[in-house]
Design an enzyme around this catalytic site. Structure first.
Site, short mmCIF file in Angstrom:
data_model
loop_
_atom_site.label_atom_id
_atom_site.label_comp_id
_atom_site.label_asym_id
_atom_site.label_seq_id
_atom_site.Cartn_x
_atom_site.Cartn_y
_atom_site.Cartn_z
N ARG A 164 1.59 -0.95 2.27
CA ARG A 164 2.10 -0.69 0.92
C ARG A 164 3.26 -1.63 0.59
O ARG A 164 4.23 -1.24 -0.06
CB ARG A 164 2.56 0.77 0.77
CG ARG A 164 1.51 1.80 1.07
CD ARG A 164 0.32 1.74 0.11
NE ARG A 164 -0.64 2.76 0.46
CZ ARG A 164 -1.59 2.60 1.39
NH1 ARG A 164 -1.71 1.43 2.01
NH2 ARG A 164 -2.43 3.57 1.66
N SER A 237 -0.23 9.52 -4.43
CA SER A 237 0.60 9.76 -3.25
C SER A 237 2.05 9.40 -3.57
O SER A 237 2.36 8.25 -3.87
CB SER A 237 0.11 8.92 -2.08
OG SER A 237 -1.21 9.27 -1.73
N GLU A 333 6.63 6.18 -2.17
CA GLU A 333 5.74 5.09 -2.56
C GLU A 333 5.96 4.76 -4.03
O GLU A 333 5.77 3.63 -4.47
CB GLU A 333 4.29 5.48 -2.30
CG GLU A 333 3.29 4.40 -2.63
CD GLU A 333 1.88 4.74 -2.18
OE1 GLU A 333 0.94 4.08 -2.66
OE2 GLU A 333 1.70 5.63 -1.32
#
Length: 339
Positions: A164, A237, A333
């Site tokens: 990520r 998420s 995130e």
């Protein structure tokens, strides 16, 4: 070129927060983008380049310029017996790319089906799901440096993809506006089915193993587990899965034998953030207009009327609860955007 003042960003963030921006500028091509970047007024104000806002949390109105691409299109630019290269406009909805790939039997990104957002933002975030990441299939990223106005073509290595993460998320570098992403897809796909219950879902369907079958299975699982952001505001998420040392994992494993884990780089271990949150009894919990989705503990939702600060405070309380129990720090995130 489109320029709006005091523009509502409610359609440009999937939490559906009623934030506004002082200026909203949307460009249809690279020439228009360069004109904006070179404008003295643009250079004087803070700016933020966004996609569809599927990974953003606006804490307040934005006092500068929100920049958005309208560059669309998916064009095959090279093809061999084994692979095909697709040049995709940054504003192209990501799931349209995965759908086109599946229709043609081109493999590599089928596990990333139904992830919301635009292709340029997907390349920045290095989106991933079910054991696959977009960074594994990116050949080049075309982008303009927002300070020097120069155009660069980044190789995959130059993008510095990690979990990520990418070069484009590193605040130590000049900001870049991505215009095109070129993907390399396989005509002889190797499927990744080890994550989640993907293999079981495919076996139960009885369908032949194809790119389309995997895509359809992923879509079914995601729809069962995750809320539609058009119906219930969310950014998917909210936290990344934490990575811990082997030593810390072994201590956690002794205390919690059922803790799920996945191998990571340098001998470290990736944990499931959703599992940690659920073990704290937080799944389905709600405080006012903010809560955790009752089918997936990794998703924080806006039930309607929440502010960005409401969501941020709720997320911080989740982080605190998980750390107190497991000694593991969750990292968002989602990107927090202050005014």
């Amino acid at each position: 070129m489109r320029i709006e003042q005091h523009f509502s960003l409610e359609r440009y963030n999937t939490f559906h927060l009623p934030a506004r921006t002082r200026w909203f500028m949307e460009y249809a091509g690279e020439a228009e983008l360069e004109r904006i970047l070179r404008d003295e007024y643009f250079q004087e104000l803070p700016s933020l380049h966004i996609g569809s806002g599927s990974n953003l949390l606006f804490l307040d109105d934005f006092s500068g310029i929100i920049l958005h691409s309208a560059i669309r299109g998916i064009e095959p630019v090279c093809e061999t017996d084994d692979a095909v290269w697709l040049r995709v406009g940054a504003a192209e909805p990501w799931d349209r790319v995965t759908a086109l790939a599946a229709e043609n039997g081109w493999g590599g990104i089928e596990n990333l089906s139904l992830i919301p957002g635009e292709t340029g933002a997907a390349a920045v975030q290095n989106i991933g799901a079910y054991g696959a990441e977009i960074g594994e299939h990116i050949e080049t990223v075309e982008a303009f440096n927002c300070r020097t106005f120069e155009k660069h073509a980044f190789t995959n290595a130059a993008c510095r993809y990690g979990y990520r993460d990418s070069f484009f998320k590193d605040g130590r570098h000049d900001p870049y506006a991505i215009t095109y992403v070129t993907l390399r897809l396989s005509k002889q796909p190797v499927f990744r089915l080890a994550y989640g219950n993907l293999k079981e879902r495919l076996a139960a369907s009885g369908a032949p193993l194809t790119v389309t079958a995997v895509r359809e299975a992923v879509i079914c699982i995601r729809r069962e587990k995750l809320p539609d952001p058009d119906v219930l505001g969310n950014a998917g998420s909210f936290f990344v899965n934490p990575v811990v040392s082997q030593e810390q994992f072994e201590a956690l494993k002794r205390a919690y034998p059922a803790i799920p884990s996945y191998p990571s780089l340098d001998g470290q271990v990736k944990l499931s953030a959703g599992w940690l949150i659920e073990q704290c009894g937080l799944k389905g919990k709600r405080r006012g207009a903010v809560g955790i989705y009752d089918r997936q503990a990794l998703v924080i939702v806006n039930h309607g009327g929440a502010t960005g600060n409401d969501i941020a405070q709720f997320a911080e309380d989740v982080r605190t609860t998980v750390h107190r129990r497991f000694g593991v720090t969750l990292k968002p995130e989602v990107k927090f955007i202050a005014g």
